[in-house]
Design an enzyme around this catalytic site. Structure first.
Site, PDB file in Angstrom:
ATOM      1  N   HIS A 127     -48.733 -20.363 -56.228  1.00  0.00           N
ATOM      2  CA  HIS A 127     -48.142 -19.197 -56.864  1.00  0.00           C
ATOM      3  C   HIS A 127     -49.070 -17.992 -56.694  1.00  0.00           C
ATOM      4  O   HIS A 127     -50.241 -18.138 -56.355  1.00  0.00           O
ATOM      5  CB  HIS A 127     -47.888 -19.480 -58.337  1.00  0.00           C
ATOM      6  CG  HIS A 127     -46.726 -20.391 -58.582  1.00  0.00           C
ATOM      7  ND1 HIS A 127     -46.216 -20.652 -59.836  1.00  0.00           N
ATOM      8  CD2 HIS A 127     -45.971 -21.121 -57.713  1.00  0.00           C
ATOM      9  CE1 HIS A 127     -45.198 -21.492 -59.737  1.00  0.00           C
ATOM     10  NE2 HIS A 127     -45.033 -21.787 -58.463  1.00  0.00           N
ATOM     11  N   GLU A 174     -50.537 -16.021 -58.795  1.00  0.00           N
ATOM     12  CA  GLU A 174     -51.734 -16.020 -59.629  1.00  0.00           C
ATOM     13  C   GLU A 174     -52.790 -16.973 -59.067  1.00  0.00           C
ATOM     14  O   GLU A 174     -53.983 -16.643 -59.016  1.00  0.00           O
ATOM     15  CB  GLU A 174     -51.373 -16.415 -61.063  1.00  0.00           C
ATOM     16  CG  GLU A 174     -50.400 -15.464 -61.741  1.00  0.00           C
ATOM     17  CD  GLU A 174     -48.942 -15.882 -61.566  1.00  0.00           C
ATOM     18  OE1 GLU A 174     -48.143 -15.592 -62.467  1.00  0.00           O
ATOM     19  OE2 GLU A 174     -48.614 -16.493 -60.516  1.00  0.00           O
ATOM     20  N   ALA A 228      -7.392  -4.855 -34.980  1.00  0.00           N
ATOM     21  CA  ALA A 228      -6.225  -4.157 -34.431  1.00  0.00           C
ATOM     22  C   ALA A 228      -4.984  -5.049 -34.544  1.00  0.00           C
ATOM     23  O   ALA A 228      -5.064  -6.223 -34.911  1.00  0.00           O
ATOM     24  CB  ALA A 228      -6.482  -3.778 -32.975  1.00  0.00           C
ATOM     25  N   SER A 246     -11.162  -7.389 -32.873  1.00  0.00           N
ATOM     26  CA  SER A 246     -11.998  -6.727 -33.875  1.00  0.00           C
ATOM     27  C   SER A 246     -13.368  -6.350 -33.327  1.00  0.00           C
ATOM     28  O   SER A 246     -14.197  -5.818 -34.070  1.00  0.00           O
ATOM     29  CB  SER A 246     -12.188  -7.653 -35.087  1.00  0.00           C
ATOM     30  OG  SER A 246     -12.794  -8.870 -34.696  1.00  0.00           O
ATOM     31  N   ARG A 292     -28.444 -10.106 -42.946  1.00  0.00           N
ATOM     32  CA  ARG A 292     -28.237 -11.560 -42.921  1.00  0.00           C
ATOM     33  C   ARG A 292     -29.550 -12.307 -43.119  1.00  0.00           C
ATOM     34  O   ARG A 292     -29.606 -13.316 -43.824  1.00  0.00           O
ATOM     35  CB  ARG A 292     -27.640 -11.986 -41.572  1.00  0.00           C
ATOM     36  CG  ARG A 292     -26.171 -11.711 -41.373  1.00  0.00           C
ATOM     37  CD  ARG A 292     -25.785 -12.199 -39.981  1.00  0.00           C
ATOM     38  NE  ARG A 292     -24.357 -12.075 -39.703  1.00  0.00           N
ATOM     39  CZ  ARG A 292     -23.796 -12.468 -38.558  1.00  0.00           C
ATOM     40  NH1 ARG A 292     -24.547 -12.970 -37.583  1.00  0.00           N
ATOM     41  NH2 ARG A 292     -22.493 -12.339 -38.376  1.00  0.00           N
ATOM     42  N   ASP A 319     -12.608 -16.207 -34.027  1.00  0.00           N
ATOM     43  CA  ASP A 319     -13.695 -15.412 -33.442  1.00  0.00           C
ATOM     44  C   ASP A 319     -14.824 -16.248 -32.848  1.00  0.00           C
ATOM     45  O   ASP A 319     -15.628 -15.720 -32.077  1.00  0.00           O
ATOM     46  CB  ASP A 319     -14.281 -14.473 -34.498  1.00  0.00           C
ATOM     47  CG  ASP A 319     -13.282 -13.436 -34.990  1.00  0.00           C
ATOM     48  OD1 ASP A 319     -12.260 -13.233 -34.301  1.00  0.00           O
ATOM     49  OD2 ASP A 319     -13.517 -12.841 -36.053  1.00  0.00           O
ATOM     50  N   GLY A 358     -12.878 -13.238 -43.438  1.00  0.00           N
ATOM     51  CA  GLY A 358     -11.789 -12.292 -43.238  1.00  0.00           C
ATOM     52  C   GLY A 358     -11.132 -11.899 -44.549  1.00  0.00           C
ATOM     53  O   GLY A 358     -11.626 -12.221 -45.638  1.00  0.00           O
ATOM     54  N   PRO A 359      -9.988 -11.196 -44.469  1.00  0.00           N
ATOM     55  CA  PRO A 359      -9.344 -10.667 -45.678  1.00  0.00           C
ATOM     56  C   PRO A 359      -8.913 -11.731 -46.671  1.00  0.00           C
ATOM     57  O   PRO A 359      -8.909 -11.495 -47.879  1.00  0.00           O
ATOM     58  CB  PRO A 359      -8.144  -9.892 -45.125  1.00  0.00           C
ATOM     59  CG  PRO A 359      -7.943 -10.394 -43.733  1.00  0.00           C
ATOM     60  CD  PRO A 359      -9.284 -10.783 -43.234  1.00  0.00           C
ATOM     61  N   ALA A 411     -10.030 -14.048 -52.002  1.00  0.00           N
ATOM     62  CA  ALA A 411     -10.229 -15.201 -52.881  1.00  0.00           C
ATOM     63  C   ALA A 411     -11.449 -14.998 -53.771  1.00  0.00           C
ATOM     64  O   ALA A 411     -11.405 -15.256 -54.983  1.00  0.00           O
ATOM     65  CB  ALA A 411     -10.380 -16.466 -52.045  1.00  0.00           C
TER      66      ALA A 411
END
Length: 343
Positions: free
Chosen positions: A57, A59, A169, A174, A190, A206, A275-276, A281
């Site tokens: 740690h 300390e 599109a 995309s 990321r 994709d 995605g959408p 959700a």
């Protein structure tokens, strides 16, 4: 909990402790913590920071660097010294054993298993002061703090969108809505997370790699866990199944089940790139804490929306976000916002 005295010097040295804490791995199971030991004459004696689970740690790191010079020092720690035995020994007891005179810390430890070090020190004759730059310290470890206080990871939903709210599109293409600089910024973001998630729809359509890569194409040393959410099978040749990073296929459509699995693995920050449908959700379930939207100066007119149906039918029920940062990256705008209550 009170200290023997307080001065502006406490904030100066705590700022240094926070700078050291930032060197720690952000996605690690443990919080990022820094520690500074200052001698009775106000001079720097030693510094330390936590380098990840299983390592000393902050300390203990600082005490090891100081040796016998720790006696009589004031210790500045960005998080309350722990008072439990885990992978390492209790830091509160180590500070007292080193004859540190005073301990100043920023954030009170929210983890019930480790909290109480400040009170233990006070009861054993060590002066303490809590809450110095506490807001800054809490921000540094906000995702870890959320996991230990609520039991679920912090969720950041990332989206790339056109000005008219399209994520693809009309023909499904995309790549690419945003420019190269914005896409590279996504890889940086990321690399700071414990996991990155898409749905099976995105994985099948994709075939993303879902790794965090540097501008020259090299992988970051620490990779987020790649999570695919959904019940459909993935192709055995899917890039997300290679050995560049760990991959989980969670065969569920329930966001709560996904976050529970991540919490059990001590993953405290999920980067949501689905995605959408997946985005809707998580949003509908109230499980998104932050939105990072890369908005491109592009118009499509038709195409896939950035998010699916949220069940909102009137402006009075619109989901309002609170912007926390707006940055121009190349020709695109990165808008970061936290969620507020509906209405």
């Amino acid at each position: 909990m009170t200290g023997q005295h307080t001065t502006d010097a406490d904030e100066v040295w705590m700022s240094r402790a926070l700078e050291l804490a930032e060197r720690g791995p952000e996605a690690d199971a443990n919080p990022r913590v820094g520690c500074v030991l200052v001698g009775p004459d106000g001079s720097l004696v030693a510094e330390g920071w936590h380098r990840g689970a299983g390592t000393p740690h902050a300390e203990a790191d600082a005490l090891a660097a100081a040796g016998d010079r720790a006696e009589g020092c004031t210790a500045y720690a960005s998080l309350e010294p722990c008072n439990h035995t885990g992978r390492t020994q209790p830091c509160a007891q180590a500070l007292r054993a080193a004859r540190v005179r005073r301990v100043v810390f920023a954030q009170t430890d929210p983890n019930p298993a480790a909290a109480g070090g400040g009170q233990w020190l006070l009861e054993h004759g060590v002066g303490t002061r809590a809450g110095v730059l506490a807001t800054e310290a809490e921000l540094l470890n906000r995702t870890w703090t959320q996991l230990v206080t609520t039991g679920r990871p912090w969720v950041t939903w990332k989206l790339a969108t056109t000005l008219d709210g399209r994520s693809a599109a009309a023909d499904g293409t995309s790549r690419w809505i945003t420019g190269e600089k914005a896409r590279q910024d996504v890889h940086v973001q990321r690399s700071r997370c414990g996991a990155i998630l898409v749905g099976t729809g995105t994985a099948l359509t994709d075939d993303p790699h879902l790794t965090a890569r540097r501008a020259d194409g090299r992988l970051y040393e620490r990779q987020p866990v790649r999570v695919v959410m959904g019940v459909r099978e993935l192709a055995v040749t899917a890039r997300v199944l290679d050995d560049a990073a760990p991959t989980w296929h969670l065969r569920t459509r329930d966001p709560h089940e996904v976050l529970a699995a991540l919490a059990r693995a001590e993953i405290h920050h999920l980067w949501l790139e689905g995605g959408p449908t997946v985005a809707a959700a998580f949003m509908s379930a109230g499980l998104v804490d932050e939105v990072v939207a890369y908005v491109a100066p592009v118009l499509l007119g038709r195409g896939r929306p950035s998010v699916g149906d949220l069940g909102i039918t009137t402006m009075g029920r619109a989901l309002r976000l609170e912007p926390t940062d707006i940055t121009l990256i190349g020709h695109d705008v990165r808008l970061t916002a936290c969620l507020k209550e509906i209405g």
